[in-house]
Design an enzyme around this catalytic site. Sequence first.
Site, mmCIF file in Angstrom:
data_model
loop_
_atom_site.group_PDB
_atom_site.id
_atom_site.type_symbol
_atom_site.label_atom_id
_atom_site.label_comp_id
_atom_site.label_asym_id
_atom_site.label_seq_id
_atom_site.Cartn_x
_atom_site.Cartn_y
_atom_site.Cartn_z
ATOM 1 N N LYS A 164 0.546 -1.701 0.166
ATOM 2 C CA LYS A 164 0.065 0.254 -0.113
ATOM 3 C C LYS A 164 1.102 1.372 -0.231
ATOM 4 O O LYS A 164 1.157 1.837 -0.874
ATOM 5 C CB LYS A 164 -0.743 0.188 1.602
ATOM 6 C CG LYS A 164 -1.576 1.430 1.424
ATOM 7 C CD LYS A 164 -2.595 1.556 2.518
ATOM 8 C CE LYS A 164 -2.058 1.936 3.702
ATOM 9 N NZ LYS A 164 -1.607 2.967 4.812
ATOM 10 N N ASN A 165 2.083 1.120 1.064
ATOM 11 C CA ASN A 165 2.536 2.989 1.062
ATOM 12 C C ASN A 165 3.498 2.504 -0.201
ATOM 13 O O ASN A 165 4.005 3.902 -0.404
ATOM 14 C CB ASN A 165 3.098 2.213 2.829
ATOM 15 C CG ASN A 165 2.293 2.880 3.417
ATOM 16 O OD1 ASN A 165 0.958 2.906 3.546
ATOM 17 N ND2 ASN A 165 2.359 2.149 4.747
ATOM 18 N N CYS A 225 -5.089 12.621 12.195
ATOM 19 C CA CYS A 225 -6.081 11.133 11.785
ATOM 20 C C CYS A 225 -6.007 10.673 13.558
ATOM 21 O O CYS A 225 -5.045 11.304 14.811
ATOM 22 C CB CYS A 225 -5.588 10.121 11.009
ATOM 23 S SG CYS A 225 -3.805 9.173 11.874
ATOM 24 N N ARG A 257 -0.151 14.462 13.101
ATOM 25 C CA ARG A 257 0.495 14.398 11.187
ATOM 26 C C ARG A 257 0.833 15.506 11.414
ATOM 27 O O ARG A 257 0.203 15.828 10.186
ATOM 28 C CB ARG A 257 -0.745 13.652 11.091
ATOM 29 C CG ARG A 257 -0.877 12.156 11.452
ATOM 30 C CD ARG A 257 -0.126 11.270 11.357
ATOM 31 N NE ARG A 257 0.183 10.634 10.305
ATOM 32 C CZ ARG A 257 -0.167 9.371 9.935
ATOM 33 N NH1 ARG A 257 -1.103 8.844 10.101
ATOM 34 N NH2 ARG A 257 0.692 8.632 8.632
ATOM 35 N N ASP A 275 3.687 0.448 12.192
ATOM 36 C CA ASP A 275 2.927 -0.505 11.543
ATOM 37 C C ASP A 275 1.862 -1.918 12.396
ATOM 38 O O ASP A 275 1.034 -2.351 11.742
ATOM 39 C CB ASP A 275 2.428 -0.038 10.080
ATOM 40 C CG ASP A 275 2.664 1.180 9.935
ATOM 41 O OD1 ASP A 275 3.178 1.486 8.842
ATOM 42 O OD2 ASP A 275 2.277 1.869 10.637
ATOM 43 N N ARG A 277 -9.255 -0.432 4.372
ATOM 44 C CA ARG A 277 -8.143 0.663 3.554
ATOM 45 C C ARG A 277 -6.746 0.594 3.199
ATOM 46 O O ARG A 277 -6.700 0.689 1.811
ATOM 47 C CB ARG A 277 -7.638 1.721 4.348
ATOM 48 C CG ARG A 277 -9.409 2.858 4.750
ATOM 49 C CD ARG A 277 -8.888 3.845 5.762
ATOM 50 N NE ARG A 277 -7.197 4.238 5.399
ATOM 51 C CZ ARG A 277 -6.845 4.938 5.910
ATOM 52 N NH1 ARG A 277 -7.340 5.975 6.999
ATOM 53 N NH2 ARG A 277 -5.520 6.205 4.899
#
Length: 418
Positions: A22-23, A117, A122, A307, A399
């Site tokens: 994803k990243n 978030c 952030r 993560d 997501r």
Amino acid sequence: MDRILIAGGKPLRGRVRISGAKNASLAVLCATILSREEIILENVPDISDVRVMIEIINSMGATAVWENAETVKIVPAECENVEAPYHLVKKLRASNLLLGPVLARFGSAQVALPGGCNIGVRPMDLHFKGLAGLGAKLSMDRGFVRGSASGQLKGARIYLDFPSVGATENIMMAACLAKGQTLIENAAKEPEVVDLANFLNTIGARVRGAGTDAIKIDGVPGLEGGGRYSIIPDRIEAGTFMVAAAATGGEVTLENLIPIHLEPLSAKLREANVNVYEEEDTLKVQAKEPLRPIDIKTMPYPGFPTDMQSQLMAMLSAVPGTSMIVENIFENRFMVANELKRMGARIKIEGRMAVVEGVSALHGAQVKATDLRSGAALIVAGLMATGETEICNAVFIDRGYHNLEDKLGSLGAKIWRK
Ligand code: EPZ
């Protein structure tokens, strides 16, 4: 359909293929704006964050379409709109990675500030410091960051106070079209940063040193390269399956991954008495009884990844003994603890530290995901708990994980979407 139901207590067994990262995909999709030629990206995960990024790129005038389940074709040439709209940006904070490439290619950019978030404020101060160092003028106005570069950006020496992944990526992308050489010091070393640098070099950039804390970029007049590029596998998806296999006392082989990217986690799982066997592009995880308590400190890569912190907290909740977790990256990333306590976990939070007193077993409960990785952690908890667990806000999980229920179901999990 925003709830996931799990009947726990079954060991996961079998083989699972890991999807693209994803990243890395989000950063590389932003970088395609730098090129004028058609680009084909392979091994792109079909997850909601990627779909939103594709929507944003299309809203800016490029053409990005899925060619098949994991391949996206982008024609950036038509991209001329320098604004990333708020109604899309608010769904995806990684859209802040558009700032550098749009500024570099068009000389101006207007990106709605994604804001914080659940896991933290952030901020973007390091992004702004780096881009300003390249000569950009940045201002904030009614929730938008506006950037302008009178003429070409100029290469500079930029020191990052913290090895921010996003700031490293934004500055690296902008520096590709700057005049002269840029040196990013104290740069992030994550594999996704390396993947972005490899992609940029594929389309004609000159980036050296990615993966170290000093990245050199020699600016070029334009990126005329196009062609195909394959995104690296997702080390966090892989790690989530590794922890789920260990937590359920199972035996799972993961395919299509880069074992060295998982080394920080593999080392910790081995400490916890889990067998992790590595081959070229596979990892086999085999739980042994009893698991042992361990201590974790999240750090920038190659330290233990933030993560994966919530997922490991779930596993350690039912490991007899005391485990300590220190979260050094985000200021509010222990929210899953409250949900795990509803399942019988005994966790004490003191600032950046969580003390986990392992219980004999978690029990099922109704819980809620508060962000992507806390959702993944609750799935791990539901798989290992006795009885049924219902997780709401499953949209968070979508997501970052492609077909997670199907993949877990193929490993023997009793998991459904409601
Ligand atoms: C990336 O976020 C990832 N997201 C995150 O993954 C990941 O947790 C994080 O890197 C750390 O590895 C993407 O790549 C899209 P940072 P990013 O800038 O770039 C502070 C997931 O679950 N900071 O390295 O936003 C910041 O507050 C997501 O997949 C500043 O102070 O992370 C944080 O404390 C979650 N000023 C720390 O640095 C800045 O200008 C790490 O942030 C930028 C960051």
